[in-house]
Design a protein around this motif. Structure first.
Motif, short mmCIF file in Angstrom:
data_model
loop_
_atom_site.label_atom_id
_atom_site.label_comp_id
_atom_site.label_asym_id
_atom_site.label_seq_id
_atom_site.Cartn_x
_atom_site.Cartn_y
_atom_site.Cartn_z
N TYR A 211 13.98 6.83 21.98
CA TYR A 211 12.75 7.43 22.53
C TYR A 211 12.06 8.28 21.46
CZ TYR A 211 9.84 10.46 25.44
OH TYR A 211 8.79 11.15 25.96
N TYR A 212 12.86 9.02 20.69
CA TYR A 212 12.30 9.88 19.64
C TYR A 212 11.63 9.04 18.55
CZ TYR A 212 12.22 13.18 15.75
OH TYR A 212 11.82 13.97 14.70
N LYS A 213 12.20 7.86 18.28
CA LYS A 213 11.64 6.96 17.26
C LYS A 213 10.46 6.15 17.79
CE LYS A 213 14.87 7.47 13.97
NZ LYS A 213 14.63 7.79 12.55
N ASN A 214 10.05 6.46 19.05
CA ASN A 214 8.92 5.76 19.69
C ASN A 214 9.19 4.28 19.93
OD1 ASN A 214 7.25 8.06 19.84
ND2 ASN A 214 6.73 7.81 17.67
N ASP A 215 10.46 3.90 20.03
CA ASP A 215 10.78 2.51 20.35
C ASP A 215 10.60 2.23 21.84
OD1 ASP A 215 11.39 2.21 17.76
OD2 ASP A 215 13.57 2.11 18.01
N LEU A 216 10.80 3.28 22.67
CA LEU A 216 10.76 3.12 24.13
C LEU A 216 9.95 4.23 24.77
CD1 LEU A 216 14.58 2.44 24.66
CD2 LEU A 216 12.78 0.71 24.59
N THR A 217 9.47 3.96 25.99
CA THR A 217 8.77 5.00 26.77
C THR A 217 9.79 5.71 27.66
OG1 THR A 217 8.33 3.53 28.63
CG2 THR A 217 6.73 3.51 26.82
N SER A 218 9.34 6.81 28.26
CA SER A 218 10.23 7.59 29.12
C SER A 218 10.66 6.77 30.35
CB SER A 218 9.55 8.88 29.56
OG SER A 218 8.34 8.60 30.23
N THR A 219 9.76 5.94 30.87
CA THR A 219 10.10 5.10 32.04
C THR A 219 11.18 4.08 31.67
OG1 THR A 219 7.82 5.30 32.80
CG2 THR A 219 9.16 3.57 33.81
N GLN A 220 11.03 3.48 30.50
CA GLN A 220 12.03 2.50 30.05
C GLN A 220 13.40 3.17 29.84
OE1 GLN A 220 9.71 1.13 26.64
NE2 GLN A 220 9.71 -0.94 27.50
N VAL A 221 13.36 4.35 29.23
CA VAL A 221 14.63 5.08 28.98
C VAL A 221 15.31 5.42 30.31
CG1 VAL A 221 15.55 7.30 28.18
CG2 VAL A 221 13.94 6.03 26.75
N THR A 222 14.54 5.91 31.26
CA THR A 222 15.11 6.30 32.56
C THR A 222 15.71 5.09 33.27
OG1 THR A 222 13.42 8.01 32.75
CG2 THR A 222 14.61 7.44 34.76
N ALA A 223 14.98 3.97 33.28
CA ALA A 223 15.47 2.77 33.97
C ALA A 223 16.72 2.21 33.28
CB ALA A 223 14.37 1.70 33.99
N TRP A 224 16.71 2.20 31.97
CA TRP A 224 17.86 1.66 31.21
C TRP A 224 19.10 2.50 31.45
CZ3 TRP A 224 21.20 2.87 27.17
CH2 TRP A 224 21.81 1.80 26.53
N LEU A 225 18.93 3.84 31.36
CA LEU A 225 20.07 4.72 31.59
C LEU A 225 20.60 4.58 33.03
CD1 LEU A 225 19.25 8.05 29.76
CD2 LEU A 225 21.11 6.47 29.28
N ALA A 226 19.67 4.48 33.98
CA ALA A 226 20.09 4.35 35.38
C ALA A 226 20.88 3.05 35.58
CB ALA A 226 18.87 4.37 36.30
#
Length: 493
Positions: free
Chosen positions: A132-147
């Protein structure tokens, strides 16, 4: 009700006679856990850089997605081998007005706080936050992936609970699941169908379409419900009575009469193995570890190396090692009574020797399909089997004479250190180191075939000297008899 159950658990822990020892063990395990937390955390923080440095043409998160199936498989095996089931003293509560469903929910809720549920977050949270910090993913993508990842992790937690319950009841009920896992591994390994890519593609799709996270969440809910109903179905006083009846089912062992004076002792050991959870698990583990050789025989790196001796000793002597190191602790509950009878110690030890001989022969025969990898493998396993019978059996009986810790046969084999003493921790060194060293020396001085023959000859010499070695062991066991009886009695109190 949950708070009340938690208070009861807390009170029972500190009022137990073994509270001090249990607290010391938990503190020790806490330090071990802290070490692994740091290791997994460092792995998670360095994973992005490692992938970017070595695989520059693929997105780091896609690379991780392709390795998620092996990760989950490793996690499930680790849980099955090491994770203790959440437990509570339900029998007193069953006499009170306590809802069984709430007890099942409490047990499953308690299992969520297992250390093994931290492994995935420790690795994947730092990794995905760096993405996320490297701008590879958005916050929505990070949340869904982690979930999605956490849902699978918790699913494995409840699946492990379900498997262990079924495994404890009957191996047959878990057999379809085990066969399915083996089929998936083989199809993936031989590249017939890549389930790793399938799972990786799914997690890639979760990043593109975050609403797909509902699939792992549904799996989590289904696994929870399956474990919940399995637990609730068994929380009855009647179930304990029924299990006890099943445990004492009689089996016809009249065929053992051909062993003459040894027959009563062999029958006693066979009944012990059949009726008790820990001894049964020893047999099952010995059979399961027969496939251990595949890890080495399919890898050219280990070919013609001393690791082949380790594998041969291991797969043909698995039962001998697990059973022999606890002689005479297997009989600890009635060892004092046995020693008051007019039973020659040599007869008692000889029955154990015959049982270990039989196990080595059976495991050797079951390992013959390894002939597929060459005659040298089969001959080395045969030499290792002879070495186990002729040399390692007396060694393990020697270390067994120092055993004076009582063991509870009704407890599971997994992560159960009851009955373990210094002798049990160091016995593995001579069992494996001696044949490996002999094989290395002979193979360097002469050649590998002579080294294999050398192991077989030493085993045959040991078999020829069996009576003499047994006489020495009898004196040792007779000398330490009262220490063993005293030790078993102290553990009981």
């Amino acid at each position: 009700m949950f708070q009340r159950l938690l208070t009861l658990e807390w009170t029972a822990f500190f009022r137990a006679d073994s509270a001090g020892r249990s607290l010391a063990i938990k503190i020790f395990l806490g330090f071990v856990g802290l070490y692994f937390i740091l290791v997994f955390l460092i792995l998670g923080m360095s994973l992005y850089a490692l992938i970017e440095e070595n695989i520059s043409d693929t997105s780091p998160v896609s690379v991780v997605n392709n390795f998620l199936l092996p990760w989950f498989g490793f996690e499930l095996i680790l849980r099955f081998m090491l994770q203790n089931l959440a437990v509570m003293h339900v029998k007193p509560l069953l006499l009170q007005k306590v809802n069984r469903g709430q007890m099942a929910h409490f047990l499953l809720g308690k299992s969520i706080f297992s250390f093994y549920n931290l492994l995935a977050p420790l690795v994947f949270v730092p990794f995905i936050l760096i993405c996320y910090y490297k701008n590879d993913l958005t916050s929505t993508q990070v949340t869904a992936w982690l979930a999605a990842v956490f849902s699978i992790t918790l699913t494995l937690n409840f699946v492990n609970t379900w498997i262990k319950k079924k495994f404890a009841e009957s191996l047959k009920s878990t057999l379809p699941f085990l066969l399915m896992v083996v089929a998936v591994v083989l199809l993936d390994y031989f590249e017939i169908y890549s389930f790793s890519n399938l799972v990786g593609s799914f997690f890639d799709m979760v990043l593109e379409k975050p609403y797909l996270v509902f699939i792992p969440v549904v799996l989590l809910a289904l696994s929870y419900l399956a474990s919940y109903h399995s637990l609730k179905r068994n929380i009855y006083l009647d179930s304990y009575v029924r299990n006890q009846e099943d445990a004492y089912r009689q089996t016809d062992l009249s065929w053992t009469s051909r062993f003459g004076k040894l027959a009563p002792f062999i029958q006693l050991d066979l009944q012990l193995i059949q009726r008790n959870k820990r001894s049964r698990a020893t047999v099952i583990m010995s059979l399961l570890f027969l496939v251990y050789g595949l890890l080495f025989y399919t890898n050219s790196y280990y070919q013609n190396s001393s690791w082949m001796v380790f594998v041969g000793i291991f797969i043909t002597g698995m039962f001998m090692i697990n059973f022999g190191q606890f002689i005479p602790a297997w009989d600890s509950s009635y060892y004092a009574m046995l020693m008051t009878q007019n039973i020659p110690m040599k007869l008692y030890l000889n029955s154990k020797v015959m049982l270990m001989y039989a196990s080595v022969i059976i495991l050797m025969v079951l390992s013959t399909p390894y002939l597929y990898f060459g005659w040298d493998i089969l001959l080395l396993n045969l030499a290792c089997a002879l070495f186990n019978m002729g040399v390692n059996v007396p060694i393990i009986l020697y270390f067994g004479s120092f055993n004076k810790k009582r063991i509870n046969l009704d407890k599971s084999q997994f992560l159960n250190y009851e009955g373990m003493g210094a002798a049990q921790w160091i016995v593995g060194i001579p069992l494996f180191a001696i044949p490996i060293l002999i094989w290395i020396i002979l193979s360097e001085v002469v050649d590998k075939n002579i080294a294999t023959i050398g192991l077989a000859i030493l085993g045959v010499i040991g078999l020829l000297l069996k009576n003499s070695l047994l006489n020495l062991l009898v004196k040792l066991y007779a000398k330490r008899k009262y220490q063993a009886i005293s030790g078993f009695a102290q553990q009981q109190n």
